[in-house]
Write an enzyme that holds these catalytic residues in place. Structure first.
Site, PDB file in Angstrom:
ATOM      1  N   ASP A  82      -8.180  -1.741   4.725  1.00  0.00           N
ATOM      2  CA  ASP A  82      -9.323  -1.307   5.534  1.00  0.00           C
ATOM      3  C   ASP A  82      -8.889  -0.145   6.447  1.00  0.00           C
ATOM      4  O   ASP A  82      -7.797  -0.192   7.033  1.00  0.00           O
ATOM      5  CB  ASP A  82      -9.802  -2.511   6.377  1.00  0.00           C
ATOM      6  CG  ASP A  82     -11.120  -2.261   7.076  1.00  0.00           C
ATOM      7  OD1 ASP A  82     -11.889  -1.392   6.630  1.00  0.00           O
ATOM      8  OD2 ASP A  82     -11.389  -2.969   8.072  1.00  0.00           O
ATOM      9  N   GLY A 182     -17.105  -3.914  16.843  1.00  0.00           N
ATOM     10  CA  GLY A 182     -16.794  -4.671  18.060  1.00  0.00           C
ATOM     11  C   GLY A 182     -17.964  -5.481  18.591  1.00  0.00           C
ATOM     12  O   GLY A 182     -18.992  -5.632  17.953  1.00  0.00           O
ATOM     13  N   THR A 212     -20.225  -7.697  12.938  1.00  0.00           N
ATOM     14  CA  THR A 212     -20.418  -8.618  14.067  1.00  0.00           C
ATOM     15  C   THR A 212     -21.615  -8.177  14.908  1.00  0.00           C
ATOM     16  O   THR A 212     -21.735  -7.000  15.244  1.00  0.00           O
ATOM     17  CB  THR A 212     -19.146  -8.639  14.954  1.00  0.00           C
ATOM     18  OG1 THR A 212     -18.078  -9.165  14.185  1.00  0.00           O
ATOM     19  CG2 THR A 212     -19.361  -9.468  16.215  1.00  0.00           C
ATOM     20  N   TYR A 232     -16.444  -7.589   8.596  1.00  0.00           N
ATOM     21  CA  TYR A 232     -16.731  -8.541   9.668  1.00  0.00           C
ATOM     22  C   TYR A 232     -15.403  -9.006  10.259  1.00  0.00           C
ATOM     23  O   TYR A 232     -14.550  -9.517   9.539  1.00  0.00           O
ATOM     24  CB  TYR A 232     -17.472  -9.729   9.019  1.00  0.00           C
ATOM     25  CG  TYR A 232     -18.261 -10.608   9.945  1.00  0.00           C
ATOM     26  CD1 TYR A 232     -19.508 -10.214  10.400  1.00  0.00           C
ATOM     27  CD2 TYR A 232     -17.766 -11.835  10.339  1.00  0.00           C
ATOM     28  CE1 TYR A 232     -20.258 -11.048  11.226  1.00  0.00           C
ATOM     29  CE2 TYR A 232     -18.511 -12.667  11.169  1.00  0.00           C
ATOM     30  CZ  TYR A 232     -19.756 -12.262  11.604  1.00  0.00           C
ATOM     31  OH  TYR A 232     -20.503 -13.073  12.414  1.00  0.00           O
TER      32      TYR A 232
HETATM   33  P1  13P Z   1     -16.733  -5.938  13.510  1.00  0.00           P
HETATM   34  O1  13P Z   1     -15.413  -6.222  14.161  1.00  0.00           O
HETATM   35  O2  13P Z   1     -17.708  -5.296  14.436  1.00  0.00           O
HETATM   36  O3  13P Z   1     -17.276  -7.123  12.812  1.00  0.00           O
HETATM   37  O4  13P Z   1     -16.445  -4.819  12.386  1.00  0.00           O
HETATM   38  C1  13P Z   1     -15.425  -5.057  11.460  1.00  0.00           C
HETATM   39  C2  13P Z   1     -15.192  -3.851  10.617  1.00  0.00           C
HETATM   40  O5  13P Z   1     -16.063  -3.040  10.418  1.00  0.00           O
HETATM   41  C3  13P Z   1     -13.860  -3.714  10.006  1.00  0.00           C
HETATM   42  O6  13P Z   1     -13.729  -2.539   9.286  1.00  0.00           O
END
Ligand code: 13P
Length: 286
Positions: A82, A182, A212, A232
């Site tokens: 990622d 976040g 999230t 997520y």
């Molecule tokens: P969140 O932490 O907002 O769920 O996003 C995760 C994300 O996009 C990881 O690449």
């Protein structure tokens, strides 16, 4: 269930109207809990390792464990880098066992983003590995309060997305339509018209970062507009943090006592999320 090709996984989701959850893991507790959550939901899952988290664990030590967890899981699993920062990051992740890589050059201008992404796509496709590009900018930082990182959302445009996909050959595209990485105070407003137009123009699986804080209805609507992968993380990190704080309040002091309760809330949140994303329920013996 063996490791499955991430492109096949996303193409299947895209064709059948569901999304695969991609959960960033930052340690063994997360790894085990994410697989347990996916098995309970009987849903495919992407074990995601974000380059921004490499200060928390050693990727070379972690990847054999991730691969072992994937191979013994009872649901289809893919392993993904990622927010990969460079071609070298992608090569390293693939050598260590990733079968999906993201190139995050979304902070560069579109020409440089295309060049960086195309280089990764040429290398990764030669290895049979799926590539996610990103166009537009999703602000915020995973695991932190969104308002502490209030960079402007740069929305993905249809014309640029079309040119980007044609020139890079990516298998899926992360788009910016209003989500934020976040913890958020309110639900973000999403630009549905933009997402619909991007999907109509590209016809390939789309990816949403910053899962999230989205509502269940927003998840379902994203899927109707071609989103096949949802990232997520923060909600999992917060569930683990809450469990550690509760253990401390109850008098736990040692490392193992403080961490003993983190897996269950992470697994529960993964299961809840995957059930909303609507995958077909795979046969699972557990
Ligand atoms: P969140 O932490 O907002 O769920 O996003 C995760 C994300 O996009 C990881 O690449």
């Amino acid at each position: 269930m063996p490791l499955v090709n991430m492109k096949d996984m996303l193409d299947h989701a895209h064709a059948h109207g569901y999304a695969v959850g991609a959960f960033d893991l930052v340690g063994l507790d997360f790894l085990e809990a994410i697989v347990v959550g996916a098995e309970r939901a009987r849903a495919p899952v992407i074990l995601s390792l974000a380059e921004s988290h490499f200060s928390h664990f050693d990727l070379e030590l972690a990847m054999p464990a991730v691969e072992a967890a994937a191979r013994r899981a009872q649901v289809p699993v893919a392993i993904h880098l990622d927010h990969g920062a460079s071609l070298d990051s992608a090569i390293r992740a693939i050598r260590l066992g990733a079968n999906g890589v993201m190139v995050d050059a979304s902070h560069l201008d579109i020409g440089d983003n295309i060049d960086a992404t195309r280089a990764v796509t040429a290398m990764a496709h030669a290895c049979g590995v799926c590539v996610e590009g990103e166009l537009g900018y999703v602000p915020g930082v995973e695991g932190e309060d969104a308002e502490r990182h209030p960079g402007p959302v740069q929305y993905t445009t249809v014309a640029e997305a079309k040119a980007f996909v044609e020139r890079t050959g990516v298998d899926c595209l992360a788009v910016s339509v209003g989500t934020v990485h976040g913890r958020m105070k309110d639900k973000p407003g999403l630009d549905w018209g933009r997402l619909k137009d991007i999907h109509a123009a590209l016809g390939l699986p789309l990816v949403i970062h910053g899962g999230t804080g989205l509502s269940d209805d927003q998840f379902r609507k994203l899927i109707t507009f071609g989103v096949a992968k949802i990232n997520y993380y923060t909600a999992l990190a917060d569930a683990a943090g809450d469990a550690i704080r509760a253990a401390a309040r109850a008098g736990a002091r040692s490392y193992t006592a403080l961490l003993a309760g983190v897996r269950e809330p992470i697994a529960a949140e993964v299961e809840r999320c995957l059930r909303v994303l609507g995958s077909p329920r795979f046969q699972c013996n557990k």
